[in-house]
Design an enzyme around this catalytic site. Structure first.
Site, PDB file in Angstrom:
ATOM      1  N   GLU A 244     -20.483  -6.491  21.381  1.00 27.70           N
ATOM      2  CA  GLU A 244     -21.641  -5.605  21.337  1.00 27.70           C
ATOM      3  C   GLU A 244     -22.651  -6.158  22.316  1.00 27.70           C
ATOM      4  OE1 GLU A 244     -24.874  -3.980  21.293  1.00 27.70           O
ATOM      5  OE2 GLU A 244     -25.303  -5.328  19.618  1.00 27.70           O
ATOM      6  N   CYS A 278     -31.295  -4.378  20.871  1.00 24.84           N
ATOM      7  CA  CYS A 278     -30.356  -3.807  21.842  1.00 24.84           C
ATOM      8  C   CYS A 278     -30.457  -2.295  21.906  1.00 24.84           C
ATOM      9  CB  CYS A 278     -28.930  -4.249  21.529  1.00 24.84           C
ATOM     10  SG  CYS A 278     -28.410  -3.897  19.845  1.00 24.84           S
TER      11      CYS A 278
END
Length: 487
Positions: A244, A278
């Site tokens: 990720e 993020c």
């Protein structure tokens, strides 16, 4: 100092010196030495030795350990929240929500395991078709600094639940949070060797990622490091790799009726956690014309008044610091580079104190920049792009190699349906902050944002592999034999 937890014992490090700093005061929060290659090898062997017994443990037995871990987190919540604030700079109110997310991850992971990777069976002719799952074995978990408790926890909890043993290498910037988290696992009665903590920087990470004794690696962090890991694991189908890696996330604003609601949602999308999530909005697409001008004027006014301060300051700030002075310098340089390329500062990002990693929100109009960098500027720096038509806005939103999150603020459901259909992202939100996500939904993206759906409901998918079986309690001769066979 005892820095590493290997085979059920705290050990001093044998590698390079390591310390974490309060990003505002620069006071030393934690110090020790990183793990050497020999200590990485020792930890892998410990995990390998503990695997067979842990995997053979009943599911109910593993769940009991996880639930005791959740109870330990609750009892140490204040200490954990303070450590998160000290090392990351995020305000205490936000650090407390991270600890709550860590606690909730246990119940979510148990539910996910039962639904996605539990046992299922059904009749098939004269047999029973059974689907079960087995753990991979020994897996490494690389944690990030922005959510040093919650995000690695999202890998570790489902990995242990599935029966894996774990080698946890946290960010070298947040070792204290990792140490306190592991102490909660010890308090929960996790057997020795099942979870091993390896603190350290690049030396430790390279040794662990390249160790032949691991069966997989779960990573949350920068695209640069994730791409290196992907290249390293290429040609190794025997190892599971979950990545990720963030994104260059677009948020499109349509001409909505409530400008203040739009401004509040933009602030929550771009500047929460000092822009260090993020899923934070990196690019804000605003319509050309008078309405767009009014929206930006209001946004600049509100963002310019956001309270920025030390993690434990009272009254509480909305934004704390970024992770380090180095990160602050890189963000200030990114702003300078964009301005040099033709961007206009609607609200200049500033660093009020040279010796503190506190940054004020920055908003740059980059519409005139012909070659905009497709990068994730991991901080409170928002780029504005003006658009003339909605189709063009969607096309602009998709001009990125990343594909984590995308959002639309609009009063039109038809426009949202058009946006959803054409968006290239794993998370697509409508009239909600870009950083919002449901705990029971997959979390992750496509393209340069990673693979799998790391540290969320679908983490169960990469923590165990499916085993399909046809089973019958008795071996019997079929009534009709295959042509050409005589018995």
């Amino acid at each position: 100092m005892s820095t590493h937890y290997i085979a059920g014992q705290w050990r001093p490090g044998q590698g390079a010196p390591l310390q974490s700093l309060d990003p505002v005061s620069q006071a030393v929060v934690w110090q020790g030495q990183g793990a050497s290659a020999a200590q990485v090898d020792e930890a892998v062997n410990a995990a390998r030795g503990a695997f067979s017994l842990w995997a053979a443990h009943s599911l109910d037995g593993r769940i009991a350990v996880l639930e005791r871990f959740a109870a330990a987190l609750k009892s140490h919540a204040d200490e954990l929240a303070r450590a998160i604030g000290e090392e990351t700079g995020k305000p205490l109110w936000e650090a407390a929500t991270e600890v709550t997310s860590m606690v909730n991850k246990v119940a979510i992971s148990i539910q996910s395991y039962r639904e996605r990777t539990g046992e299922k069976s059904g009749p098939l002719a004269d047999a029973t078709a059974v689907l079960r799952h087995k753990p991979h074995g020994v897996v490494a978990v690389f944690g990030p600094y922005n959510f040093p408790g919650h995000l690695p926890n999202g890998h570790i909890v489902p990995a242990l639940l599935a029966g894996n043993c774990v080698l946890f290498k946290p960010s070298e910037l947040t070792p204290k949070v990792a140490e306190l988290t592991v102490k909660c696992w010890i308090e929960a009665g996790l057997p020795a060797g099942v979870l091993n903590l390896l603190q350290g920087g690049r030396e430790t990470g390279v040794a662990l990622a390249g160790h032949p004794g691991i069966d997989g690696l779960f990573f949350t962090g920068s695209s640069r490091t994730g791409n290196l890991l992907h290249a390293q694991f290429a040609g190794r189908p025997d190892k599971i790799l979950a990545l990720e890696m963030g994104g260059n996330n677009p948020l499109i604003v349509d001409q909505v009726a409530d400008i203040d609601a739009a401004v509040y949602t933009i602030v929550q999308s771009a500047f929460i956690s000092a822009g260090q999530r993020c899923t934070c909005a990196r690019r804000l697409l605003v319509p050309q014309g008078q309405w767009g001008d009014a929206l930006l004027a209001r946004l600049v006014q509100v963002a310019g008044q956001l309270k920025v301060g030390r993690f434990d300051e009272q009254p509480a700030p909305f934004m704390g610091s970024v992770i380090s002075l180095q990160a602050a310098a890189q963000l200030m340089q990114a702003q300078a580079d964009l301005l040099a390329k033709g961007a206009t500062a609607l609200l200049a990002m500033t660093q009020p104190q040279a010796d503190a990693a506190l940054l004020t929100p920055g908003i740059l109009d980059v519409t005139a920049v012909s070659e905009r960098p497709d990068e994730e500027f991991f901080g409170p720096l928002l780029q504005v792009i003006r658009y003339s038509d909605f189709d063009g806005a969607i096309a602009e939103a998709n001009t990125t190699a990343f594909g984590l999150a995308a959002g639309l603020l609009s009063d039109s459901k038809a426009r949202y349906e058009q946006f959803w259909l054409h968006s290239r992202a794993g998370i697509v939100n409508w009239n909600k902050q870009l950083t919002g996500a449901a705990s029971t939904a997959p979390f992750g993206g496509i393209g340069a944002s990673g693979n799998h759906r790391a540290s969320a409901y679908y983490a169960a998918d990469y923590c165990a592999y499916p085993v399909a079986s046809l089973e019958s309690e008795a071996l019997t001769l079929p009534t009709t034999l295959t042509p050409g066979v005589t018995l």
